[in-house]
Each structure stands twice: as C-alpha cells, then as structure tokens.
Design an enzyme around this catalytic site. Structure first.
Site, PDB file in Angstrom:
ATOM      1  N   ASP A 202      24.911  -4.492 -18.968  1.00  0.00           N
ATOM      2  CA  ASP A 202      24.990  -3.593 -20.123  1.00  0.00           C
ATOM      3  C   ASP A 202      26.387  -3.459 -20.732  1.00  0.00           C
ATOM      4  O   ASP A 202      26.590  -2.633 -21.630  1.00  0.00           O
ATOM      5  CB  ASP A 202      24.475  -2.204 -19.740  1.00  0.00           C
TER       6      ASP A 202
ATOM      7  N   ASP B 277      16.643  -7.063 -22.888  1.00  0.00           N
ATOM      8  CA  ASP B 277      17.769  -6.287 -23.422  1.00  0.00           C
ATOM      9  C   ASP B 277      19.071  -7.089 -23.408  1.00  0.00           C
ATOM     10  O   ASP B 277      19.969  -6.870 -24.231  1.00  0.00           O
ATOM     11  CB  ASP B 277      17.989  -5.010 -22.597  1.00  0.00           C
TER      12      ASP B 277
END
Length: 406
Positions: free
Chosen positions: A121, A183
């Site tokens: 992330d 993602d």
C-alpha cells in the site's frame, strides 16, 4: 441495536438511490461543496492543543456524524488519502491555510520512506500525499521521499512470479505463498513516476511485469477480476484466484474492478502500449454493462440481495476519475461514451442521495469497506472522498480545455 439500524439504512437508503442521474452537473459547485466540507473536517480535527497531524480521518459510520481517525502507521493503508484531499482542495481553492495543513499532514508519512515495506500500500500512502504535494509545489524533499518509497515497494517484487507481493502477513495463515491483490495496480503509478524522475529505471520494468502477469492471471474470460491471485513461488504459476473482500471467489467485487480500470488506464498512459488501452476498455465495458440505472455500483455486482444490497460510492468515484482520463486516449465516439458515463456517475454522486451534505463533514455517503468482515458498511470512507474530488478536478480541467492531469 446498532446492527439493526445499519441494516435498515442499507435496505432503505439504497432502494431510494436507483433513479437515473438527472440535471446538469455544476463542477464548480461540487468543488465548492468539497472545499466547505474540508474546512468542516479541519475544524473538527482542532483540539485545545491544536491538530494531531498523525491522526488521519478514515470513516464515518451510517449512524455517526463525526470522523473516526486512525494513527498514521505502516498498517493504516488509508493514511495518505486525507493529505491527498487537502492537496486537491488547495489546487482548487489556492487557500494558503489548506496548503499549510496539507504540508503538515503529509509530513507525518515521511517515516514510510525509510522503513521496510509492511505491504504493497505504499503507493496509496505516499503517492496520494507526497505525489500530489510534489506535483503542486515541486518541493525536492517530497521527490526524495517518493523515490525512496518506490525503492522500498520494489523489495516486494518476486521476479519468478513477476508481481509485487501484496500481503506478506497473509502468506502463512492463509497458505497464500505469493499473493497479489487487484488494489496493487494502483501502486504501479509511483514506480512508473520514480523510474522517469531520477529513480532506478528497473522500477519501470517491475511495473510492466506486474501489469502483464496480472492481466494474464487475475481475470476471467469475461474480463471480470479476481480480488486475489495466489501464485506458486517456485514455478511462478497461478495457484488460484480468490476473493478477500468480495461476495465470493466467482463474483465481480465492484472496487476490485474499479482498481483494474484505473490501473490499466495508468499503465497505458505510462507505456503507450496499445494492448493496455484495449484491455482497459474490456475491463471497463463489463463494469459499465452491469451498472444500475444511477451508475453507482452495488458493492458486489453478484450479491444475490440486489436491489437491496449496499452501493459502493468509492468504486463509483474511482471509475469516474479513471474514465475521464481513459476518454482522452480514445477516438471521439468511444472517448465521448466513457466521458459521458463518468459525468453521469459524478452527477449521481453529487446528488442529495450520495453527498453527505450537512449531516457529516465527509464528501460522500454510501461506501462499503469490507463486507465479509462486517467493516465500514454503508459508511463515508476517506478514499471515496479522495477519488471524488480528483474526478471533479479532472472534469473541470477537461471543460476548461486543459489535459485531464494536473
């Protein structure tokens, strides 16, 4: 009792939001609204001792009126979105106070550039914050943070598999030797940027490899996506495609498909390889073909409780932003169709059905974070706000005759 209230909000609220978008979208009015809500949030974050710049707005539940904030740590994947919102708001308003707050919140994430990677992330965390900050200020210190963080993200790349490991923490408990989630496509933008702005050129190769292997392994024949691809670390072959946040392994989780649309649009932008432009359209078309009338998706397109299933405004905002960019790479007919679809999405999101209005300081209502985990259901979530204001700014630039990117 709380679960009953939320359940009723889901059933009643989403049944009311099925009409076709109507009216003309006033982009400046929507951006003025975002500016007002941003100021409300800044006021809410003030305490007697000032603002704690390590505490980032994350969500507001359906039955709440104020932000739940989380500490900016390596585990808090959403910590970069609030600084990003502030940068976008500053870009629109040119408000020096907002600039100062954007700098303060962004600085709280510098530590990520000099610690080992916790997971994938880092792109969300650093490129949404420092990336927008550098774009608007050209502060060389911001550039160095991005370059250092890109190098850190690259340490998760497995050359045998050809993708970046998403969740090291899930390798053993789930027996997912090398897992890559959709993602992760969003984090490639930081690698591309670093490679052409003084970073290691190899970062470009990592991003391309990740995009290619994901394109080959993480989509079904109809171009819907698996949330998670699990790979063998010895052979590099796909073991299975599964879900973590969707309804089932075989379903189209709305936000996962949104990440794919956005991600492959970026990959085309950075490589100009027509295969990515073609693929971006394929993953877009299956999404558009299955949208409800108001163009805001149900959280999972295959939830059997539709039309009583929750919507996911965050997925809608991500796709609206992506389609505005994608439209600029295509001939008039196709490009206009995607642009018009994005405007319809933003028109719905800017209506009373989806804007928080006076009820909360967030921009949008009705997002779903993690349905299987019973987390952030029918909530205002910070990344929905981030991609909403990004999409509005992109549309404003297009309407004013500028490129979609700032």
């Amino acid at each position: 009792m709380k679960k009953i209230v939320v359940g009723l909000a889901v059933v009643l609220g989403f049944c009311m939001c099925t009409h076709k978008p109507s009216g003309t979208l006033d982009v400046n009015k929507a951006l003025d609204y975002c500016a007002k809500q941003t100021q409300r949030t800044l006021t809410e974050l003030e305490t007697d001792s000032g603002i704690d710049y390590t505490m980032m707005p994350r969500n507001i539940m359906a039955d709440e009126q104020h932000w739940n904030c989380r500490k900016a740590t390596k585990e808090e994947w959403c910590a970069g979105f609030w600084p990003g919102v502030l940068w976008y708001d500053y870009e629109y308003t040119k408000d020096k106070q907002v600039l100062e707050e954007a700098e303060n919140f962004t600085h709280s994430l510098k530590f990520l550039s000099h610690i080992p990677a916790y997971d994938h992330d880092l792109g969300f965390l650093v490129f949404c914050s420092y990336g927008n900050g550098y774009r608007l200020t050209k502060n060389p210190a911001y550039k160095q943070v991005i370059l250092d963080t890109a190098d850190t993200l690259a340490t998760l790349f497995n050359p045998i598999v050809g993708t970046i490991l998403s969740w090291p923490r899930e390798v053993e408990p789930r027996n997912w030797p090398h897992n890559t989630i959709m993602d992760n496509m969003i984090n490639l933008e930081m690698l591309f940027w670093a490679a052409k702005n003084g970073g290691n050129p190899y970062l470009y190769d990592i991003a391309v490899s990740h995009a290619d292997k994901t394109m080959k392994s993480q989509f079904r024949p109809d171009y819907t996506s698996y949330h998670v691809a699990v790979y063998d670390t010895i052979t590099g072959n796909l073991i299975k495609g599964v879900t973590h946040q969707g309804y089932a392994d075989s379903t189209m989780w709305a936000r996962g498909q949104a990440w794919a649309i956005y991600g492959y649009t970026v990959v085309y932008r950075e490589t100009k390889d027509p295969k990515y432009l073609d693929f971006a359209q394929k993953v877009t078309d299956v999404y558009l073909d299955r949208l409800p009338e108001d163009k805001v998706p149900y959280w999972d397109f295959d939830d059997p409780s539709i039309p009583n299933a929750p919507r996911d405004a965050s997925a809608g905002a991500v796709v609206a932003s992506a389609l505005l960019e994608l439209s600029t790479y295509l001939p008039n007919g196709t490009g206009k169709r995607y642009k018009d679809a994005a405007i319809e999405m933003l028109t719905s999101l800017s209506s009373d059905s989806y804007q928080s209005g006076e009820s909360k300081p967030s921009f949008l209502l009705h997002s779903v974070g993690h349905w299987p985990n019973h987390s952030e259901i029918d909530a205002s979530i910070i990344y929905a706000d981030y991609y909403y204001i990004e999409a509005l700014l992109r549309l404003k630039r297009l309407q004013e005759g500028y490129g979609v990117l700032g």
